[in-house]
Design a protein around this motif. Structure first.
Motif, PDB file in Angstrom:
ATOM      1  N   ARG A  64       0.828  -1.209   0.000  1.00 17.24           N
ATOM      2  CA  ARG A  64       0.000   0.000   0.000  1.00 17.24           C
ATOM      3  C   ARG A  64       0.860   1.257   0.000  1.00 17.24           C
ATOM      4  O   ARG A  64       0.534   2.243  -0.661  1.00 17.24           O
ATOM      5  CB  ARG A  64      -0.927  -0.013   1.230  1.00 17.24           C
ATOM      6  N   GLU A  68       0.596   4.426  -2.636  1.00 10.71           N
ATOM      7  CA  GLU A  68       0.274   5.788  -2.204  1.00 10.71           C
ATOM      8  C   GLU A  68       1.390   6.773  -2.567  1.00 10.71           C
ATOM      9  O   GLU A  68       1.117   7.934  -2.865  1.00 10.71           O
ATOM     10  CB  GLU A  68      -0.005   5.804  -0.713  1.00 10.71           C
ATOM     11  N   MET A  81      -6.369  -0.144  -3.992  1.00 14.89           N
ATOM     12  CA  MET A  81      -5.387  -0.621  -4.953  1.00 14.89           C
ATOM     13  C   MET A  81      -6.073  -1.653  -5.839  1.00 14.89           C
ATOM     14  O   MET A  81      -6.879  -2.466  -5.367  1.00 14.89           O
ATOM     15  CB  MET A  81      -4.187  -1.221  -4.240  1.00 14.89           C
TER      16      MET A  81
END
Length: 360
Positions: A64, A68, A81
């Motif tokens: 993640r 980001e 995602m």
């Protein structure tokens, strides 16, 4: 390839034999070779599911935090995602019919490869010999904050997952909406399917060789470069086409699909940067020139044997017309081998003889 211990043979001619008449109209068409296609140029990482490093490889590519950092706009909107997902296994063979049907009683061969794709990378996860799903992979599939995009994910895939890993989709996935099927989305938008047809219609042409798709994904050897490219592109283009289908008709607002579409739009420039166009016109021209002279050569060499005659592949190299075309074709990576003959199954039937026993 043809070795000293075996010889590939092809029946003449342009008229299908009695054996070939059972093949579908789709299979009797000339091969679909694009004049230009897109090639995935991003990173491809291969691991075995049981490797200690496999989970770390997933986190490095699809964590993640990386998502980001690459797309702060998506992070600000708390968007999910989105990953492309595909499965491969050694082709299932039916004894009494042409097509193998995956059922509870006959699940066929286990999954040999699982592919995951993001905007610039693909993870190839080899699963040969696995009896249990690794915890890191189960976590990925069961994480409803990660949208998994597949092509024609159906009962057969669920049965394969259960047969291979003992992993029950319907029991383990709490929100099926986190799995999106571009085949269903295409049907709702009157877009052609399968994957190659869809990609062409949505202006993202791909190569997708049928010969590679039917290769042995469960091999104990290293996957070939062609297999790795095929597997990576299946997962990557599946992800790419999700956004293009939603551009045809957007999903309902305030749904997970709408959030996935928003993620896809943000990722699109990066995905397009992970592809390059390939000019395939020279290969296509050489392929069909070679196809024409081979057809004539097979017909001539088989003539003395009658309509059901056949000739050895190696003898074709002795035909002057074939030899002449091959000199040019080879410069464009077009070669005469058993793979070439199988691609032209609308004209030829190919089988292999080994130690006197013929197998198709």
């Amino acid at each position: 390839s043809v070795s000293a211990a075996s010889s590939a043979k092809a029946s003449a001619s342009g008229v299908p034999s009695a054996q070939g008449q059972g093949r579908s109209a789709r299979q009797l068409r000339p091969p679909d070779i694009p004049e230009e296609y897109l090639r995935f140029t991003g990173r491809v990482v291969e691991v075995h599911a049981d490797d200690d490093s496999a989970g770390a490889a997933f986190e490095e590519l699809f964590g993640r935090g990386r998502f980001e950092r690459a797309f702060p706009e998506a992070a600000a909107q708390k968007l999910p995602m989105v990953l492309g997902l595909d499965l491969e296994w050694k082709p299932d063979r039916a004894r009494s019919r042409r097509f193998f049907e995956v059922t509870e009683k006959s699940p066929g061969n286990p999954i040999a490869l699982l592919q995951l794709a993001c905007w610039d990378s693909v993870l190839l996860v080899r699963t040969t010999g696995c009896r249990d799903m690794p915890p890191w992979l189960a976590e990925v599939l069961e994480d409803t904050s990660i949208v998994k995009v597949s092509a024609a994910f159906d009962l057969a895939d669920k049965l394969k997952l259960r047969h291979t890993f003992g992993w029950e989709f319907d029991r383990r996935v709490t929100d099926p909406a986190s799995f999106m099927d571009i085949a269903e989305l295409a049907k709702e938008r009157d877009v052609s399917f399968g994957l190659k047809k869809m990609a062409n219609e949505l202006k993202a042409p791909m190569l997708k060789s049928k010969d590679i798709s039917c290769s042995n994904w469960a091999t104990d050897e290293e996957l070939t470069l062609a297999q790795k490219e095929y597997a990576a592109e299946d997962a990557f283009f599946t992800l790419l086409l999700l956004g293009r289908l939603f551009e045809r008709r957007a999903p309902l607002e305030n749904t997970l699909a709408a959030k996935a579409f928003a993620s896809s739009r943000i990722m699109r420039p990066a995905m397009e940067g992970s592809m390059k166009p390939v000019d395939n016109r020279d290969f296509k021209r050489s392929f069909f020139e070679l196809r024409a002279v081979v057809k004539d050569a097979v017909a001539s060499l088989s003539l003395v044997l009658g309509s059901e005659g056949c000739t050895e592949l190696n003898k074709l190299f002795q035909v002057k017309a074939v030899e002449k075309v091959l000199k040019t074709a080879k410069r464009h990576n077009c070669v005469l081998n058993s793979s070439f003959m199988r691609q032209n199954e609308d004209l030829f039937m190919v089988f292999v003889e080994s130690a006197g026993a013929a197998t198709k």
